[in-house]
Scaffold this motif. Structure first.
Motif, PDB file in Angstrom:
ATOM      1  N   LYS A 210       0.850  -1.195   0.000  1.00 16.99           N
ATOM      2  CA  LYS A 210       0.000   0.000   0.000  1.00 16.99           C
ATOM      3  C   LYS A 210       0.891   1.251   0.000  1.00 16.99           C
ATOM      4  O   LYS A 210       1.086   1.886   1.048  1.00 16.99           O
ATOM      5  CB  LYS A 210      -0.943   0.006   1.193  1.00 16.99           C
ATOM      6  N   PRO A 211       1.429   1.609  -1.142  1.00 18.93           N
ATOM      7  CA  PRO A 211       2.349   2.759  -1.192  1.00 18.93           C
ATOM      8  C   PRO A 211       1.640   4.064  -0.852  1.00 18.93           C
ATOM      9  O   PRO A 211       0.574   4.354  -1.404  1.00 18.93           O
ATOM     10  CB  PRO A 211       2.833   2.752  -2.641  1.00 18.93           C
ATOM     11  N   GLN A 212       2.231   4.825   0.060  1.00 23.13           N
ATOM     12  CA  GLN A 212       1.642   6.111   0.402  1.00 23.13           C
ATOM     13  C   GLN A 212       2.688   7.058   0.968  1.00 23.13           C
ATOM     14  O   GLN A 212       3.689   6.641   1.541  1.00 23.13           O
ATOM     15  CB  GLN A 212       0.489   5.951   1.396  1.00 23.13           C
ATOM     16  N   VAL A 213       2.471   8.345   0.751  1.00 21.60           N
ATOM     17  CA  VAL A 213       3.257   9.418   1.343  1.00 21.60           C
ATOM     18  C   VAL A 213       2.275  10.486   1.817  1.00 21.60           C
ATOM     19  O   VAL A 213       1.096  10.451   1.454  1.00 21.60           O
ATOM     20  CB  VAL A 213       4.251  10.034   0.318  1.00 21.60           C
ATOM     21  N   ILE A 226       7.602   4.908  -4.723  1.00 19.12           N
ATOM     22  CA  ILE A 226       7.126   4.389  -6.010  1.00 19.12           C
ATOM     23  C   ILE A 226       7.997   3.217  -6.462  1.00 19.12           C
ATOM     24  O   ILE A 226       7.497   2.163  -6.881  1.00 19.12           O
ATOM     25  CB  ILE A 226       7.117   5.494  -7.086  1.00 19.12           C
ATOM     26  N   THR A 227       9.319   3.405  -6.363  1.00 16.50           N
ATOM     27  CA  THR A 227      10.252   2.369  -6.828  1.00 16.50           C
ATOM     28  C   THR A 227      10.140   1.104  -5.983  1.00 16.50           C
ATOM     29  O   THR A 227      10.141  -0.015  -6.500  1.00 16.50           O
ATOM     30  CB  THR A 227      11.700   2.904  -6.771  1.00 16.50           C
ATOM     31  N   VAL A 234       1.930   6.201  -6.228  1.00 21.13           N
ATOM     32  CA  VAL A 234       1.850   6.268  -4.785  1.00 21.13           C
ATOM     33  C   VAL A 234       0.690   7.186  -4.416  1.00 21.13           C
ATOM     34  O   VAL A 234       0.488   8.229  -5.050  1.00 21.13           O
ATOM     35  CB  VAL A 234       3.182   6.762  -4.172  1.00 21.13           C
ATOM     36  N   ALA A 235      -0.064   6.807  -3.404  1.00 24.55           N
ATOM     37  CA  ALA A 235      -1.174   7.645  -2.939  1.00 24.55           C
ATOM     38  C   ALA A 235      -0.649   8.699  -1.974  1.00 24.55           C
ATOM     39  O   ALA A 235       0.261   8.436  -1.174  1.00 24.55           O
ATOM     40  CB  ALA A 235      -2.228   6.792  -2.259  1.00 24.55           C
ATOM     41  N   VAL A 236      -1.210   9.892  -2.069  1.00 22.26           N
ATOM     42  CA  VAL A 236      -0.878  10.966  -1.127  1.00 22.26           C
ATOM     43  C   VAL A 236      -2.008  11.006  -0.096  1.00 22.26           C
ATOM     44  O   VAL A 236      -3.169  11.266  -0.441  1.00 22.26           O
ATOM     45  CB  VAL A 236      -0.734  12.319  -1.838  1.00 22.26           C
ATOM     46  N   VAL A 237      -1.648  10.704   1.160  1.00 22.36           N
ATOM     47  CA  VAL A 237      -2.664  10.531   2.200  1.00 22.36           C
ATOM     48  C   VAL A 237      -2.359  11.452   3.372  1.00 22.36           C
ATOM     49  O   VAL A 237      -1.256  11.428   3.934  1.00 22.36           O
ATOM     50  CB  VAL A 237      -2.694   9.060   2.693  1.00 22.36           C
ATOM     51  N   ASP A 238      -3.337  12.274   3.729  1.00 23.28           N
ATOM     52  CA  ASP A 238      -3.255  13.124   4.926  1.00 23.28           C
ATOM     53  C   ASP A 238      -4.434  12.797   5.827  1.00 23.28           C
ATOM     54  O   ASP A 238      -5.598  12.809   5.371  1.00 23.28           O
ATOM     55  CB  ASP A 238      -3.289  14.608   4.555  1.00 23.28           C
ATOM     56  N   HIS A 239      -4.142  12.486   7.087  1.00 21.40           N
ATOM     57  CA  HIS A 239      -5.204  12.209   8.074  1.00 21.40           C
ATOM     58  C   HIS A 239      -6.165  11.122   7.573  1.00 21.40           C
ATOM     59  O   HIS A 239      -7.387  11.243   7.666  1.00 21.40           O
ATOM     60  CB  HIS A 239      -5.975  13.487   8.403  1.00 21.40           C
ATOM     61  N   ASN A 240      -5.577  10.047   7.017  1.00 19.66           N
ATOM     62  CA  ASN A 240      -6.326   8.870   6.526  1.00 19.66           C
ATOM     63  C   ASN A 240      -7.204   9.152   5.316  1.00 19.66           C
ATOM     64  O   ASN A 240      -7.984   8.297   4.910  1.00 19.66           O
ATOM     65  CB  ASN A 240      -7.200   8.280   7.645  1.00 19.66           C
ATOM     66  N   GLN A 241      -7.078  10.336   4.735  1.00 20.53           N
ATOM     67  CA  GLN A 241      -7.867  10.684   3.558  1.00 20.53           C
ATOM     68  C   GLN A 241      -6.955  10.807   2.336  1.00 20.53           C
ATOM     69  O   GLN A 241      -5.905  11.471   2.404  1.00 20.53           O
ATOM     70  CB  GLN A 241      -8.624  11.997   3.770  1.00 20.53           C
ATOM     71  N   VAL A 242      -7.345  10.187   1.241  1.00 16.22           N
ATOM     72  CA  VAL A 242      -6.569  10.288   0.010  1.00 16.22           C
ATOM     73  C   VAL A 242      -6.839  11.651  -0.617  1.00 16.22           C
ATOM     74  O   VAL A 242      -7.985  11.989  -0.941  1.00 16.22           O
ATOM     75  CB  VAL A 242      -6.957   9.167  -0.987  1.00 16.22           C
ATOM     76  N   ILE A 243      -5.766  12.443  -0.778  1.00 18.94           N
ATOM     77  CA  ILE A 243      -5.935  13.775  -1.379  1.00 18.94           C
ATOM     78  C   ILE A 243      -5.300  13.868  -2.761  1.00 18.94           C
ATOM     79  O   ILE A 243      -5.461  14.873  -3.464  1.00 18.94           O
ATOM     80  CB  ILE A 243      -5.345  14.875  -0.468  1.00 18.94           C
ATOM     81  N   GLY A 244      -4.588  12.825  -3.162  1.00 21.99           N
ATOM     82  CA  GLY A 244      -3.965  12.863  -4.478  1.00 21.99           C
ATOM     83  C   GLY A 244      -3.245  11.575  -4.800  1.00 21.99           C
ATOM     84  O   GLY A 244      -3.211  10.635  -3.997  1.00 21.99           O
ATOM     85  N   ILE A 245      -2.685  11.531  -6.005  1.00 19.51           N
ATOM     86  CA  ILE A 245      -1.899  10.384  -6.448  1.00 19.51           C
ATOM     87  C   ILE A 245      -0.731  10.903  -7.288  1.00 19.51           C
ATOM     88  O   ILE A 245      -0.867  11.914  -7.997  1.00 19.51           O
ATOM     89  CB  ILE A 245      -2.751   9.379  -7.259  1.00 19.51           C
ATOM     90  N   ILE A 246       0.406  10.253  -7.162  1.00 19.30           N
ATOM     91  CA  ILE A 246       1.575  10.593  -7.974  1.00 19.30           C
ATOM     92  C   ILE A 246       1.971   9.350  -8.761  1.00 19.30           C
ATOM     93  O   ILE A 246       2.201   8.278  -8.169  1.00 19.30           O
ATOM     94  CB  ILE A 246       2.760  11.058  -7.105  1.00 19.30           C
TER      95      ILE A 246
END
Length: 321
Positions: A210-213, A226-227, A234-246
């Motif tokens: 579960k890739p996340q930053v 990512i690598t 990779v999912a961009v997660v703040d406070h358990n909420q997905v706010i973006g993806i890279i």
């Protein structure tokens, strides 16, 4: 020796003859056909389908189609039936006997034995004046004008007509039984077809990390994540909420447009409002979303919380595509 044009014309003519034969069958969908459908629906037993020669092969295919669409069916070879296999016939069964002529010796021997057992007989026959047609309770007329064989001998058009009539019968039974895709999945658990009907997104996502930053992560951390996880995103997660993806593509575009990347964070390069899918959706729905949006990853959510990533490669590996 036949030329390329000769061979093409022969093939086209054969297909046209068979297509015309199937089209003509629509005239034979009548009260007899409807009554045969009702008889099968009303039976408490199984459908026993019998035939000889090429008709026996068609019978086996119809058996397979019925079994996979909710109508229990068994194949009984007409020749073997009169040498012991008639024992498979149970009191509540109904018999479909397939024959082009309706007058083959094996059929003539078998029919009286079937009638002695009180089994109802549905004749799928190409000769409505035949012995089989006259003895049957219901007649499905599969008469054809001629075979596709230029000698008018090899069963070709006639077996195509039998196969098409069997499909029509099976589909009517399917519809009458309100057979659903869930039922279909239950009977087809194996292979790509079954997987399209039962495999869930979570079955795929659970095989991945579960890739996340978070939004403040450095570009170096994003690249490492990512690598390391080999999902191309990779999912961009703040406070358990997905706010973006890279994605890999976002990284390439960043490198093309920025000489100095030291000051950049995940929030600066992420794609906002990423496409998401619930963990309990069918995997095939994930495939449709990817195709419709021209993407290769989806963010998986469980009750609104980040639960991983499903990738197009996961679908390829499972044979969904």
């Amino acid at each position: 020796m036949k030329t390329k044009s000769d061979i093409e014309n022969i093939a086209i003519n054969a297909l046209k003859l068979e297509a015309e034969a199937i089209s003509e069958l629509t005239k034979n969908i009548n009260n007899e056909f409807v009554n045969a459908v009702h008889a099968i629906l009303d039976t408490k037993g199984r459908v026993i389908i019998t035939g000889i020669g090429k008709s026996a092969i068609i019978a086996q295919k119809i058996v397979a189609t019925m079994n996979s669409t909710g109508t229990p069916a068994i194949f009984m070879h007409a020749a073997d039936a009169i040498h012991g296999d008639l024992g498979m016939l149970q009191p509540d069964d109904i018999v479909i006997a397939i024959s082009k002529s309706g007058n083959t010796p094996e059929i003539k021997v078998l029919v009286p034995l079937l009638k002695n057992s009180s089994a109802k007989i549905i004749a799928m026959v190409g000769n409505t004046k035949s012995y089989l047609a006259e003895q049957a309770d219901f007649v499905l007329n599969t008469t054809v004008s001629r075979e596709a064989c230029p000698l008018n001998l090899a069963p070709t058009t006639s077996t195509t007509a039998q196969l098409a009539m069997g499909d029509a019968l099976a589909i009517c039974l399917l519809e009458c039984r309100s057979f659903t895709d869930d039922d279909f999945a239950r009977y087809h658990p194996g292979g790509a077809l079954g997987k399209r009907l039962y495999l869930k997104v979570e079955d795929l996502a659970n095989q991945n990390t579960k890739p996340q930053v978070d939004s403040r992560s450095t570009i170096k951390n994003v690249l490492v994540e990512i690598t390391k996880n080999r999902l191309g995103a990779v999912a961009v997660v703040d406070h358990n909420q997905v706010i973006g993806i890279i994605t890999d593509g976002d990284i390439r575009r960043m490198l093309e447009s920025n000489e100095d990347i030291e000051h950049l964070t995940a929030a600066d390069i992420m794609g906002k409002n990423p496409k998401t899918i619930s963990y309990n959706e069918l995997a095939v729905h994930a495939l449709n979303m990817m195709r419709n949006n021209n993407i290769t990853q989806l963010v998986v959510l469980r009750n609104g919380i980040y639960d991983g990533i499903v990738h197009l490669h996961d679908l390829l590996k499972e044979g969904i595509i």
